[in-house]
Design a protein around this motif. Sequence first.
Motif, short mmCIF file in Angstrom:
data_model
loop_
_atom_site.label_atom_id
_atom_site.label_comp_id
_atom_site.label_asym_id
_atom_site.label_seq_id
_atom_site.Cartn_x
_atom_site.Cartn_y
_atom_site.Cartn_z
N PHE A 1 9.22 -4.03 -0.64
CA PHE A 1 7.86 -3.81 -1.14
C PHE A 1 7.63 -2.31 -1.18
O PHE A 1 7.76 -1.62 -0.17
CB PHE A 1 6.82 -4.47 -0.24
CG PHE A 1 5.40 -4.16 -0.65
CD1 PHE A 1 4.83 -4.77 -1.76
CD2 PHE A 1 4.64 -3.25 0.07
CE1 PHE A 1 3.53 -4.48 -2.14
CE2 PHE A 1 3.33 -2.96 -0.30
CZ PHE A 1 2.78 -3.58 -1.42
N LEU A 2 7.30 -1.79 -2.38
CA LEU A 2 7.11 -0.36 -2.57
C LEU A 2 5.71 -0.10 -3.12
O LEU A 2 5.43 -0.42 -4.28
CB LEU A 2 8.15 0.19 -3.55
CG LEU A 2 9.60 -0.01 -3.11
CD1 LEU A 2 10.41 -0.68 -4.20
CD2 LEU A 2 10.23 1.31 -2.73
N PRO A 3 4.80 0.44 -2.30
CA PRO A 3 3.49 0.81 -2.84
C PRO A 3 3.67 1.80 -4.00
O PRO A 3 4.64 2.55 -4.04
CB PRO A 3 2.80 1.47 -1.65
CG PRO A 3 3.50 0.93 -0.44
CD PRO A 3 4.92 0.75 -0.87
N HIS A 4 2.73 1.80 -4.92
CA HIS A 4 2.81 2.73 -6.04
C HIS A 4 2.80 4.17 -5.52
O HIS A 4 2.15 4.48 -4.52
CB HIS A 4 1.64 2.52 -7.00
CG HIS A 4 1.77 1.27 -7.82
ND1 HIS A 4 2.74 1.12 -8.78
CD2 HIS A 4 1.06 0.13 -7.82
CE1 HIS A 4 2.62 -0.07 -9.35
NE2 HIS A 4 1.60 -0.70 -8.78
N ARG A 5 3.53 5.03 -6.22
CA ARG A 5 3.53 6.44 -5.84
C ARG A 5 2.12 7.00 -5.94
O ARG A 5 1.39 6.74 -6.88
CB ARG A 5 4.49 7.21 -6.75
CG ARG A 5 5.94 6.93 -6.38
CD ARG A 5 6.93 7.56 -7.32
NE ARG A 5 8.30 7.29 -6.85
CZ ARG A 5 9.38 7.38 -7.61
NH1 ARG A 5 9.26 7.72 -8.89
NH2 ARG A 5 10.56 7.12 -7.12
N THR B 1 -1.88 -3.87 -0.67
CA THR B 1 -2.42 -4.91 -1.54
C THR B 1 -1.92 -4.82 -2.97
O THR B 1 -2.20 -5.70 -3.77
CB THR B 1 -3.96 -4.86 -1.57
OG1 THR B 1 -4.38 -3.56 -2.01
CG2 THR B 1 -4.53 -5.14 -0.18
N ARG B 2 -1.16 -3.78 -3.31
CA ARG B 2 -0.62 -3.66 -4.66
C ARG B 2 0.61 -2.78 -4.62
O ARG B 2 0.65 -1.77 -3.92
CB ARG B 2 -1.64 -3.08 -5.63
CG ARG B 2 -1.22 -3.20 -7.11
CD ARG B 2 -2.30 -2.65 -8.04
NE ARG B 2 -1.96 -2.86 -9.45
CZ ARG B 2 -2.40 -3.88 -10.19
NH1 ARG B 2 -3.22 -4.77 -9.66
NH2 ARG B 2 -2.05 -4.00 -11.46
N GLY B 3 1.63 -3.18 -5.35
CA GLY B 3 2.86 -2.39 -5.39
C GLY B 3 3.93 -3.11 -6.18
O GLY B 3 3.65 -4.02 -6.97
N LEU B 4 5.17 -2.69 -5.95
CA LEU B 4 6.30 -3.27 -6.66
C LEU B 4 7.21 -4.00 -5.68
O LEU B 4 7.42 -3.53 -4.55
CB LEU B 4 7.11 -2.16 -7.36
CG LEU B 4 6.34 -1.27 -8.34
CD1 LEU B 4 7.27 -0.21 -8.93
CD2 LEU B 4 5.71 -2.10 -9.45
N LEU B 5 7.70 -5.15 -6.10
CA LEU B 5 8.75 -5.84 -5.35
C LEU B 5 10.06 -5.63 -6.09
O LEU B 5 10.15 -5.91 -7.29
CB LEU B 5 8.47 -7.34 -5.26
CG LEU B 5 7.52 -7.88 -4.19
CD1 LEU B 5 7.61 -9.40 -4.17
CD2 LEU B 5 7.80 -7.31 -2.82
N ALA B 6 11.06 -5.16 -5.39
CA ALA B 6 12.41 -5.08 -5.92
C ALA B 6 13.25 -6.10 -5.15
O ALA B 6 13.26 -6.10 -3.91
CB ALA B 6 12.99 -3.68 -5.74
N PRO C 1 12.46 1.72 -9.17
CA PRO C 1 11.55 0.69 -9.68
C PRO C 1 10.32 1.26 -10.37
O PRO C 1 9.68 0.59 -11.19
CB PRO C 1 11.14 -0.09 -8.42
CG PRO C 1 12.19 0.24 -7.41
CD PRO C 1 12.60 1.65 -7.71
N HIS C 2 9.96 2.51 -10.05
CA HIS C 2 8.77 3.13 -10.62
C HIS C 2 8.99 3.67 -12.02
O HIS C 2 8.03 4.04 -12.70
CB HIS C 2 8.28 4.26 -9.71
CG HIS C 2 8.04 3.85 -8.29
ND1 HIS C 2 6.87 3.25 -7.87
CD2 HIS C 2 8.84 3.92 -7.20
CE1 HIS C 2 6.95 2.99 -6.57
NE2 HIS C 2 8.13 3.37 -6.14
#
Length: 627
Positions: free
Chosen positions: A114-118, A125-130, A297-298
């Motif tokens: 789980f990577l929160p947005h930069r 509560t929001r981000g990217l799953l790789a 991922p970003h």
Amino acid sequence: MTTSSPSPRDDFERIVERRFSRREALRATAAGIALTAFAPGAAARRRPSASSLGFTEVRHGLDEVHEVSDGHTCEPLIAWGDPVVAGAAPLDVRRPDPEAQSTQFGHGNDFVAFLPHRGQPHSSTRGLLAVNHEHSVGKLMWAEPGAVPPLVRARAELTAQGLSVVEVTRVGGSWSTVHGSRFGRRITGETPMRLSGPAAGHARLATSADRSGGLVLGTFGNCSGGTTPWGTVLSGEENIHEHFGGAVPTAGPEADNHRRMGMGATVYDWAAWIPRFDMEREPNEPNRFGWVVEVDPHDPDALPVKRTALGRFKHEAAATVVDASGRLVVYLGDDERGQCLYRYVSDGVVDLEQRSRNGELLDRGVLSVARFESDGSLRWLPLVFGEGPLIERNGFRSQADVLIECRRAAELLGGTPLDRPEDVEANPVTGLVYAAMTNNTLRGKHRHQPVDAANPRPENRHGHVVELIPPGEPGARHHAASAFRWELFLLGGDPGGDVGARAHPDTTVDGWLSCPDNLTFDSRGRLWIATDGMGKLGLGDGLYGCDTAGEGRALTRQFFRAPRGAEVCGPCFTPDDRTLFLAVQHPGNEGGSTFAQPSTRWPDFSPDLPPRPAVMVAERLDGGPIG
């Protein structure tokens, strides 16, 4: 007849006594650690009292459904065939479709990040799953695989592997994927990616399709991995031998190399339809796999990069930590019986102000292999061309050769053969490092895998966890040091019945574990252990939590149990510990399972759908932190 040679059982008892000396026993007892085997049934008479983990334990068992601790929810977030890329076709389980699969969530989900947005590093509560996709189980995926040409079916299996990137958000108390997100991306066995580092461009990586040895099609066998301090993902290519066919060369420069990587034990028939997977046609193609792949991922347009400085073997982990000196350290496991644990240290230091420069840290540095000594010391032995036995006389002509043949180089240096070193993770609070040794039934039977201090049990069916102790204090550990200390953290198995199991005395009949695999930590520094192999005991694999210090040290408690046929992978917390993501891999994949008759149809339980690997999201009903 008597003999002066000790038995494997004698070896085990002597080694454990030596490792847990009286001084260590007194120190550990003060912290509440058990150093002796349980008497049969002892666990059944006890209840947990020392653990900081307050959840109700899940019971051991084997069911078609999953179970999570009372007071929690645990529901699928995304499963095989769900849309990832905008405009993805809906899943059609009747027949394979590689183009559709390249837009859908892949099969065999393993590692989860789980990577929160930069710009929002603490968002929970929001981000990217790789997510990694390790394999594709064709017998459970499509009802009519023979309805398409074999090449189409093979390509569909190939595109089902690799990685998925999805944007996720928590709104109104529940998580969902963001449909149509610009971050949605599939990276498959056909995605172009470049090679970097010392082996890039070497002749042994050149093929008829890429004479430069610098551009590769795809990644597969993606098992565990890690994240970097600058927000990229490291994905480990593991069982690559399963993907290549054709005769294994018996002579020439790649004969020993391919043998050591297990080539010839293919699972897929891709070589019959895709020429690059035929070793007779392309003997160098296997050398282009078995690396760690970096993905951003970003940036959906960024080309993935295979970082050859991290070595080539069957990668299970790629756990990063910043050393007290500022240099990047990566811990790496080679997941096979009798293989080794590695560590990479960058030459330069991490710079979070100029993120684009950090990729170079993964190209310039030193890879080392671990040697565990019986006195509790650990030495890191550098794999550097021209030093020690890594010279031309032994077949190494450059650093590229050393990295391509890491296993042979490690053996020549005297790295310790281990019991399937899988995931490795560093505790964010203490800085200590934990390595899961899943199992090794050859231990004590094979002359190159004797019983020793770091692998104390013959025919090790239940695995163990080793604790690595870098010098320094919490917050300033010297992960780049050449010498560490180490301890046995726990020895898996039922302490009420399995010979040699070592655990906390308050471990319950439902809290013991076997075959530790993936690891993670919550923000309080508590260790969470996922298992892979308890099905052989007639039990479901699960996720267990425990403290690493204090009275509850190594007191494991079962939080989640997977459906039958599945293993638990990739546990990952949001920064606030209120959400836990975890992957359920290959549900229903048992001996006689087929598409028509799987042992479970989890998670949909629809007669029209097969079992589908899925990423789960677990939370407390009251919204508090898990654990």
